[in-house]
Design a protein around this motif. Structure first.
Motif, PDB file in Angstrom:
ATOM      1  N   TYR A  35      -8.686 -10.010  16.607  1.00 14.69           N
ATOM      2  CA  TYR A  35      -8.754  -9.697  15.180  1.00 14.69           C
ATOM      3  C   TYR A  35      -9.603 -10.760  14.504  1.00 14.69           C
ATOM      4  O   TYR A  35      -9.707 -11.890  14.983  1.00 14.69           O
ATOM      5  CB  TYR A  35      -7.352  -9.607  14.550  1.00 14.69           C
ATOM      6  CG  TYR A  35      -6.635 -10.925  14.396  1.00 14.69           C
ATOM      7  CD1 TYR A  35      -6.531 -11.537  13.151  1.00 14.69           C
ATOM      8  CD2 TYR A  35      -6.062 -11.575  15.483  1.00 14.69           C
ATOM      9  CE1 TYR A  35      -5.874 -12.743  12.992  1.00 14.69           C
ATOM     10  CE2 TYR A  35      -5.399 -12.784  15.341  1.00 14.69           C
ATOM     11  CZ  TYR A  35      -5.308 -13.364  14.095  1.00 14.69           C
ATOM     12  OH  TYR A  35      -4.663 -14.559  13.946  1.00 14.69           O
ATOM     13  N   ASP A  36     -10.242 -10.382  13.448  1.00 15.62           N
ATOM     14  CA  ASP A  36     -11.098 -11.298  12.686  1.00 15.62           C
ATOM     15  C   ASP A  36     -12.098 -12.018  13.589  1.00 15.62           C
ATOM     16  O   ASP A  36     -12.381 -13.205  13.412  1.00 15.62           O
ATOM     17  CB  ASP A  36     -10.259 -12.312  11.904  1.00 15.62           C
ATOM     18  CG  ASP A  36      -9.396 -11.659  10.838  1.00 15.62           C
ATOM     19  OD1 ASP A  36      -9.703 -10.509  10.453  1.00 15.62           O
ATOM     20  OD2 ASP A  36      -8.418 -12.293  10.391  1.00 15.62           O
ATOM     21  N   THR A 109       0.439   0.477  13.353  1.00 14.94           N
ATOM     22  CA  THR A 109      -0.114  -0.595  12.535  1.00 14.94           C
ATOM     23  C   THR A 109       0.360  -1.926  13.082  1.00 14.94           C
ATOM     24  O   THR A 109       1.532  -2.083  13.413  1.00 14.94           O
ATOM     25  CB  THR A 109       0.331  -0.451  11.062  1.00 14.94           C
ATOM     26  OG1 THR A 109      -0.210   0.772  10.539  1.00 14.94           O
ATOM     27  CG2 THR A 109      -0.164  -1.604  10.210  1.00 14.94           C
ATOM     28  N   GLU A 111       0.826  -5.958  12.295  1.00 14.24           N
ATOM     29  CA  GLU A 111       0.929  -6.975  11.269  1.00 14.24           C
ATOM     30  C   GLU A 111       0.721  -8.305  11.981  1.00 14.24           C
ATOM     31  O   GLU A 111       1.449  -8.622  12.924  1.00 14.24           O
ATOM     32  CB  GLU A 111       2.327  -6.965  10.639  1.00 14.24           C
ATOM     33  CG  GLU A 111       2.694  -5.642  10.003  1.00 14.24           C
ATOM     34  CD  GLU A 111       4.144  -5.601   9.547  1.00 14.24           C
ATOM     35  OE1 GLU A 111       4.391  -4.926   8.534  1.00 14.24           O
ATOM     36  OE2 GLU A 111       5.021  -6.212  10.192  1.00 14.24           O
ATOM     37  N   SER A 113      -0.031 -12.588  11.748  1.00 22.58           N
ATOM     38  CA  SER A 113      -0.073 -13.833  10.982  1.00 22.58           C
ATOM     39  C   SER A 113       0.105 -14.997  11.940  1.00 22.58           C
ATOM     40  O   SER A 113       0.734 -14.869  12.988  1.00 22.58           O
ATOM     41  CB  SER A 113       1.042 -13.872   9.936  1.00 22.58           C
ATOM     42  OG  SER A 113       1.077 -15.141   9.292  1.00 22.58           O
ATOM     43  N   GLN A 117      -0.913 -18.348   7.242  1.00 25.99           N
ATOM     44  CA  GLN A 117      -1.642 -17.377   6.422  1.00 25.99           C
ATOM     45  C   GLN A 117      -0.780 -16.134   6.206  1.00 25.99           C
ATOM     46  O   GLN A 117       0.069 -15.801   7.038  1.00 25.99           O
ATOM     47  CB  GLN A 117      -2.949 -16.973   7.119  1.00 25.99           C
ATOM     48  CG  GLN A 117      -3.924 -18.119   7.299  1.00 25.99           C
ATOM     49  CD  GLN A 117      -4.345 -18.703   5.962  1.00 25.99           C
ATOM     50  OE1 GLN A 117      -4.674 -17.993   5.026  1.00 25.99           O
ATOM     51  NE2 GLN A 117      -4.308 -20.034   5.875  1.00 25.99           N
ATOM     52  N   GLN A 120      -1.504  -9.868   7.694  1.00 22.99           N
ATOM     53  CA  GLN A 120      -2.562  -8.897   7.445  1.00 22.99           C
ATOM     54  C   GLN A 120      -2.276  -7.641   8.258  1.00 22.99           C
ATOM     55  O   GLN A 120      -1.703  -7.719   9.348  1.00 22.99           O
ATOM     56  CB  GLN A 120      -3.921  -9.468   7.869  1.00 22.99           C
ATOM     57  CG  GLN A 120      -4.304 -10.748   7.153  1.00 22.99           C
ATOM     58  CD  GLN A 120      -4.632 -10.514   5.694  1.00 22.99           C
ATOM     59  OE1 GLN A 120      -5.330  -9.580   5.343  1.00 22.99           O
ATOM     60  NE2 GLN A 120      -4.098 -11.367   4.836  1.00 22.99           N
ATOM     61  N   LEU A 121      -2.718  -6.480   7.765  1.00 26.87           N
ATOM     62  CA  LEU A 121      -2.502  -5.204   8.450  1.00 26.87           C
ATOM     63  C   LEU A 121      -3.749  -4.791   9.210  1.00 26.87           C
ATOM     64  O   LEU A 121      -4.866  -4.873   8.678  1.00 26.87           O
ATOM     65  CB  LEU A 121      -2.144  -4.118   7.440  1.00 26.87           C
ATOM     66  CG  LEU A 121      -0.892  -4.357   6.602  1.00 26.87           C
ATOM     67  CD1 LEU A 121      -0.682  -3.199   5.638  1.00 26.87           C
ATOM     68  CD2 LEU A 121       0.316  -4.562   7.477  1.00 26.87           C
ATOM     69  N   TYR A 122      -3.538  -4.324  10.447  1.00 24.82           N
ATOM     70  CA  TYR A 122      -4.642  -3.914  11.306  1.00 24.82           C
ATOM     71  C   TYR A 122      -4.303  -2.614  12.012  1.00 24.82           C
ATOM     72  O   TYR A 122      -3.144  -2.337  12.305  1.00 24.82           O
ATOM     73  CB  TYR A 122      -4.910  -4.975  12.387  1.00 24.82           C
ATOM     74  CG  TYR A 122      -5.360  -6.299  11.836  1.00 24.82           C
ATOM     75  CD1 TYR A 122      -6.711  -6.573  11.665  1.00 24.82           C
ATOM     76  CD2 TYR A 122      -4.439  -7.275  11.491  1.00 24.82           C
ATOM     77  CE1 TYR A 122      -7.127  -7.789  11.160  1.00 24.82           C
ATOM     78  CE2 TYR A 122      -4.845  -8.500  10.979  1.00 24.82           C
ATOM     79  CZ  TYR A 122      -6.187  -8.749  10.816  1.00 24.82           C
ATOM     80  OH  TYR A 122      -6.612  -9.948  10.312  1.00 24.82           O
ATOM     81  N   PRO A 140      -9.194  -4.429  10.387  1.00 25.58           N
ATOM     82  CA  PRO A 140      -8.439  -4.386   9.134  1.00 25.58           C
ATOM     83  C   PRO A 140      -8.172  -2.957   8.693  1.00 25.58           C
ATOM     84  O   PRO A 140      -9.016  -2.081   8.852  1.00 25.58           O
ATOM     85  CB  PRO A 140      -9.357  -5.090   8.135  1.00 25.58           C
ATOM     86  CG  PRO A 140     -10.263  -5.925   8.970  1.00 25.58           C
ATOM     87  CD  PRO A 140     -10.437  -5.179  10.263  1.00 25.58           C
TER      88      PRO A 140
END
Length: 172
Positions: A35-36, A109, A111, A113, A117, A120-122, A140
């Motif tokens: 992610y990210d 989904t 979640e 973290s 932080q 966030q939902l992905y 995201p």
């Protein structure tokens, strides 16, 4: 008035059944979520799995209903651990099914973290077995206007061009 099923709108999302079927065939392989632009830390935990039945009214005053499964990942690096084996993740989800009704076709989904932080939902992409590991890309989950999304989906499935008339139409 019947509720609208929006499960077809997010066609790139996978459901829990697809994820588990993939993991069942690769139980000894590390499971790595991304992610990210980066992978989760090797010590990540699955801290919660929850299922929900939702009823809502969208911005076009359309009633909606859906089932969604949330898998919470705590992205930490702990005790020189390696990435969780796919079989362990599979076993965690199977353990949850002993107590919570999980619909394999439900919207999925994640979640995520790091504990510092905000969560966030992905949504999850199709799992890929590569280099001896199962890789799952999380992207995201954006907000959207569901009436607009349905309209766009309808436009993609219907053709605006019939037989050629020699006129410049919407496709010309």
């Amino acid at each position: 008035m019947n509720a609208i099923d929006n499960s077809k709108i997010q066609e790139d999302d996978i459901n829990l059944g697809l994820l588990l079927n993939t993991l069942a065939g690769a139980k000894d392989s590390p499971l790595i979520f991304y992610y990210d632009g980066r992978p989760v830390n090797p010590g990540y935990h699955v801290t919660q799995v929850k299922a929900g039945q939702f009823s809502a009214l969208d911005c076009g005053a359309n009633p909606e209903a859906w089932t969604e499964i949330f898998i919470q990942l705590w992205d930490i690096d702990e005790d020189d651990r390696t990435h969780m084996p796919a079989g362990k993740f599979y076993a965690i989800i199977r353990k949850v099914t002993e107590h919570v009704q999980l619909d394999g076709s439900a919207k999925l989904t994640f979640e995520v973290s790091d504990g510092v932080q905000p969560m966030q939902l992905y949504c999850a992409g199709v799992p890929v077995l590569r280099a001896g590991a199962v890789h799952v890309e999380l992207s995201p989950r954006p907000a959207s206007c569901k009436p607009r999304d349905r309209w766009l989906a309808e436009q993609q499935t219907s053709s605006c061009c019939g037989p050629s008339t020699g006129k410049s139409g919407c496709c010309g």
